[in-house]
Design a protein around this motif. Structure first.
Motif, PDB file in Angstrom:
ATOM      1  N   UNK A 104       0.840  -1.200   0.000  1.00 50.43           N
ATOM      2  CA  UNK A 104       0.000   0.000   0.000  1.00 50.43           C
ATOM      3  C   UNK A 104       0.874   1.248   0.000  1.00 50.43           C
ATOM      4  N   UNK A 105       2.156   1.099   0.326  1.00 52.12           N
ATOM      5  CA  UNK A 105       3.125   2.198   0.261  1.00 52.12           C
ATOM      6  C   UNK A 105       4.011   2.023  -0.960  1.00 52.12           C
ATOM      7  N   UNK A 106       4.352   3.113  -1.585  1.00 51.64           N
ATOM      8  CA  UNK A 106       5.218   3.076  -2.746  1.00 51.64           C
ATOM      9  C   UNK A 106       6.689   3.125  -2.360  1.00 51.64           C
ATOM     10  N   UNK A 107       7.570   3.487  -3.297  1.00 49.76           N
ATOM     11  CA  UNK A 107       9.004   3.541  -3.024  1.00 49.76           C
ATOM     12  C   UNK A 107       9.319   4.462  -1.848  1.00 49.76           C
ATOM     13  N   UNK A 118       3.828   6.579   4.670  1.00 52.35           N
ATOM     14  CA  UNK A 118       4.055   5.826   3.451  1.00 52.35           C
ATOM     15  C   UNK A 118       3.801   6.664   2.205  1.00 52.35           C
ATOM     16  N   UNK A 119       4.689   6.593   1.202  1.00 55.04           N
ATOM     17  CA  UNK A 119       4.476   7.313  -0.054  1.00 55.04           C
ATOM     18  C   UNK A 119       3.320   6.698  -0.840  1.00 55.04           C
ATOM     19  N   UNK A 120       2.790   7.403  -1.830  1.00 54.48           N
ATOM     20  CA  UNK A 120       1.695   6.859  -2.648  1.00 54.48           C
ATOM     21  C   UNK A 120       2.084   5.538  -3.302  1.00 54.48           C
ATOM     22  N   UNK A 121       1.144   4.603  -3.389  1.00 62.05           N
ATOM     23  CA  UNK A 121       1.466   3.269  -3.905  1.00 62.05           C
ATOM     24  C   UNK A 121       1.679   3.247  -5.406  1.00 62.05           C
ATOM     25  N   UNK A 122       2.335   2.157  -5.833  1.00 61.06           N
ATOM     26  CA  UNK A 122       2.520   1.879  -7.253  1.00 61.06           C
ATOM     27  C   UNK A 122       1.691   0.661  -7.640  1.00 61.06           C
ATOM     28  N   UNK A 130      -4.353   0.179  -0.687  1.00 63.62           N
ATOM     29  CA  UNK A 130      -4.367   1.476  -0.015  1.00 63.62           C
ATOM     30  C   UNK A 130      -5.778   2.051   0.024  1.00 63.62           C
ATOM     31  N   UNK A 131      -6.508   1.929  -1.086  1.00 69.10           N
ATOM     32  CA  UNK A 131      -7.877   2.443  -1.133  1.00 69.10           C
ATOM     33  C   UNK A 131      -8.776   1.711  -0.138  1.00 69.10           C
ATOM     34  N   UNK A 132      -8.609   0.402  -0.011  1.00 70.20           N
ATOM     35  CA  UNK A 132      -9.415  -0.374   0.945  1.00 70.20           C
ATOM     36  C   UNK A 132      -9.114   0.080   2.362  1.00 70.20           C
ATOM     37  N   UNK A 133      -7.828   0.221   2.692  1.00 74.88           N
ATOM     38  CA  UNK A 133      -7.460   0.633   4.052  1.00 74.88           C
ATOM     39  C   UNK A 133      -8.034   2.001   4.393  1.00 74.88           C
ATOM     40  N   UNK A 273      10.692  -0.600  -4.350  1.00 72.07           N
ATOM     41  CA  UNK A 273       9.953  -0.101  -3.194  1.00 72.07           C
ATOM     42  C   UNK A 273      10.864   0.121  -1.988  1.00 72.07           C
ATOM     43  N   UNK A 274      11.911  -0.679  -1.837  1.00 77.24           N
ATOM     44  CA  UNK A 274      12.916  -0.467  -0.788  1.00 77.24           C
ATOM     45  C   UNK A 274      12.241  -0.296   0.576  1.00 77.24           C
ATOM     46  N   UNK A 275      11.488  -1.313   0.989  1.00 76.62           N
ATOM     47  CA  UNK A 275      10.627  -1.201   2.160  1.00 76.62           C
ATOM     48  C   UNK A 275      11.281  -1.695   3.448  1.00 76.62           C
ATOM     49  N   UNK A 276      11.172  -0.863   4.464  1.00 77.93           N
ATOM     50  CA  UNK A 276      11.578  -1.227   5.831  1.00 77.93           C
ATOM     51  C   UNK A 276      10.610  -0.490   6.759  1.00 77.93           C
ATOM     52  N   UNK A 277       9.749  -1.261   7.430  1.00 79.59           N
ATOM     53  CA  UNK A 277       8.652  -0.683   8.207  1.00 79.59           C
ATOM     54  C   UNK A 277       8.904  -0.743   9.713  1.00 79.59           C
ATOM     55  N   UNK A 278       8.351   0.225  10.404  1.00 82.26           N
ATOM     56  CA  UNK A 278       8.344   0.226  11.865  1.00 82.26           C
ATOM     57  C   UNK A 278       7.166  -0.597  12.385  1.00 82.26           C
ATOM     58  N   UNK A 279       7.370  -1.286  13.523  1.00 83.37           N
ATOM     59  CA  UNK A 279       6.268  -1.988  14.183  1.00 83.37           C
ATOM     60  C   UNK A 279       5.920  -1.323  15.512  1.00 83.37           C
ATOM     61  N   UNK A 280       6.384  -0.086  15.706  1.00 80.40           N
ATOM     62  CA  UNK A 280       6.158   0.596  16.985  1.00 80.40           C
ATOM     63  C   UNK A 280       4.678   0.743  17.315  1.00 80.40           C
ATOM     64  N   UNK A 281       3.859   1.056  16.313  1.00 82.34           N
ATOM     65  CA  UNK A 281       2.437   1.257  16.571  1.00 82.34           C
ATOM     66  C   UNK A 281       1.779  -0.039  17.033  1.00 82.34           C
ATOM     67  N   UNK A 282       2.061  -1.137  16.346  1.00 79.05           N
ATOM     68  CA  UNK A 282       1.476  -2.429  16.734  1.00 79.05           C
ATOM     69  C   UNK A 282       1.972  -2.867  18.103  1.00 79.05           C
ATOM     70  N   UNK A 283       3.217  -2.594  18.405  1.00 81.58           N
ATOM     71  CA  UNK A 283       3.753  -2.920  19.726  1.00 81.58           C
ATOM     72  C   UNK A 283       3.029  -2.128  20.817  1.00 81.58           C
ATOM     73  N   UNK A 284       2.887  -0.827  20.600  1.00 76.42           N
ATOM     74  CA  UNK A 284       2.343   0.054  21.629  1.00 76.42           C
ATOM     75  C   UNK A 284       0.851  -0.188  21.866  1.00 76.42           C
ATOM     76  N   UNK A 285       0.072  -0.372  20.786  1.00 76.88           N
ATOM     77  CA  UNK A 285      -1.373  -0.480  20.937  1.00 76.88           C
ATOM     78  C   UNK A 285      -1.859  -1.907  21.170  1.00 76.88           C
ATOM     79  N   UNK A 286      -1.133  -2.884  20.614  1.00 75.12           N
ATOM     80  CA  UNK A 286      -1.637  -4.261  20.640  1.00 75.12           C
ATOM     81  C   UNK A 286      -0.694  -5.251  21.305  1.00 75.12           C
TER      82      UNK A 286
END
Length: 319
Positions: A104-107, A118-122, A130-133, A273-286
Motif C-alpha cells: 500500500x506504500x510506494x518507493x 508511506x508514499x503513494x502506492x505503485x 491502499x484504497x481499501x485501508x 519499493x525499498x521497504x523497511x517498516x516500523x512496528x512501533x504502533x502495533x507494539x504500543x497499541x496491541x
C-alpha cells in the motif's frame, strides 16, 4: 466469539485458525475449495468449514448469514468487494479485520516507514490495498462498522517459496548461493525487503481481535522486527550452506537479459519499493511481539523446501 475467517486455509489462516481455536473461539473458515492448510494442527478438526466463492455477488450475504461476532478477511483485493462486505456487515457484526499489504506504500523516501508516512502506492495491487485501508478507516471514524486493517510484509513459512535475495521467486538463486558461485545482483544490493513469518501475522490479527477498542479504525504493519537488504540477505543465506556470497553487480539491463523478463520484473517490483517498516504502533497499541527475525523465518521455509525435495541446492544446510 464466533469468528469467520475468509480464506482460512492460506498462508496466514494456517496459523491463525489454530490460534483462535486454542484461545476458545468458535471458528468458521470460508473458502472456495477444501484445500488443506500448510501445517497440520489438531485444532483444525474443531473449526467449521464453509464453501463460498468470493466472486459471487451473494458472498456478503453468505458471510453475514453465519452470524459472526468478528470477520477476518484474508483474501479481499478490490475496493468494490471490500465495500460490499462492509455494507452488509454494518450494524450486524462487531468487528471486520482486513488483510492488506505493505505494498500500500510506494518507493520509500524515509526509513523506517510507518502507517502514517508511506508514499503513494505503485501498481494496481498496491493502489487497491491502499484504497481499501482508507475506506475502512473512514467507515469506522464516521461511526459505522468497527474495522482494522493489517498489512503484512513478504509472508514466509513452511510450505511455500520465500521471496529470495534478489526479490523474486526464482529457485536458482539458492543453488547459486549454496554452490558459492557468483550471483548477479542488479545495482549494489542496498535495497530492503521486509519479510514476516505467517505466524507473526496471525499473532497480530489475534491481538487486534483481543484488543478491539485499541484496534478500532486503525491500520498496522505486520512485519519482522528488522529487514534485510539484498547483499545482507545473500550473505546470510550463503552462510547457511557454509559459503560466502560472491556478489557481482550488474546493470538492470544485463540482469533482465540473464534472469529473464518475469524474474527481473518481480525483482524490480520488490526492490524499487525499498521497504523497511516500523512496528512501533502495533507494539504500543496491541502488544505485538514477533517471534521471528526475517532470516529465521526464511531459513525455516528453505529447510522445509529442501526436506520435502522442493528445492535444488548444491550442498546441504550447515545450520
Amino acid at each position: 466469539m464466533r469468528i469467520v475467517v475468509v480464506g482460512g486455509s492460506g498462508h496466514i489462516g494456517t496459523f491463525l485458525v489454530p490460534r483462535l481455536v486454542h484461545a476458545g473461539h468458535e471458528v468458521v473458515t470460508v473458502s472456495r475449495g477444501q484445500r488443506s492448510s500448510y501445517v497440520d494442527d489438531p485444532a483444525w478438526s474443531q473449526a467449521r468449514h464453509v464453501t463460498a466463492d468470493r466472486d459471487d455477488p451473494a458472498f456478503p450475504e453468505a458471510v453475514a448469514g453465519l452470524q459472526p461476532d468478528a470477520v477476518v478477511d484474508l483474501i479481499c483485493f478490490t475496493l468494490d468487494s471490500a465495500t460490499a462486505l462492509v455494507e452488509r456487515l454494518r450494524g450486524h457484526t462487531g468487528h471486520l479485520l482486513h488483510c492488506g499489504s505493505i505494498w500500500r506504500a510506494g518507493p520509500s523516501l524515509k526509513l523506517p516507514l510507518t502507517e502514517e508516512n508511506g508514499p503513494p502506492p505503485l501498481g494496481e495491487y498496491g493502489i487497491a490495498k491502499d484504497a481499501i485501508a482508507r475506506m475502512l478507516k473512514d467507515e469506522t471514524r464516521s461511526g459505522g462498522l468497527v474495522t482494522t486493517s493489517v498489512h503484512p510484509g513478504h509472508i514466509v513459512g513452511p510450505g511455500w517459496h520465500p521471496i529470495g535475495p534478489l526479490g523474486n521467486l526464482d529457485p536458482a538463486v539458492w543453488r547459486t548461493l549454496s554452490a558459492g558461485e557468483p550471483l548477479d545482483v542488479p545495482g549494489i544490493g542496498t535495497e530492503f525487503m521486509h519479510h514476516v513469518h505467517a505466524d507473526d501475522v496471525a499473532q497480530l490479527f489475534e491481538a487486534a481481535l483481543t484488543h478491539r477498542d485499541a484496534a478500532s479504525g486503525e491500520d498496522f504493519s505486520a512485519v519482522a522486527p528488522s529487514a534485510l537488504n539484498v547483499r545482507g540477505y545473500a550473505q546470510i543465506a550463503a552462510s547457511w550452506f557454509g559459503r560466502t556470497a560472491q556478489l557481482r553487480p550488474v546493470s538492470w539491463v544485463d540482469f533482465r537479459r540473464t534472469a529473464g523478463d518475469d524474474a527481473a520484473q518481480a525483482s524490480w517490483d520488490h526492490l524499487i519499493r525499498d521497504h523497511y517498516f516500523s512496528i512501533d504502533k502495533a507494539r504500543a497499541l496491541l502488544g505485538y511481539s514477533p517471534a521471528y527475525e526475517p532470516e529465521q523465518a526464511i531459513l525455516e521455509a528453505v529447510r522445509w523446501l529442501i526436506d520435502h525435495d522442493q528445492l535444488d541446492v548444491a550442498t546441504p544446510l550447515t545450520v
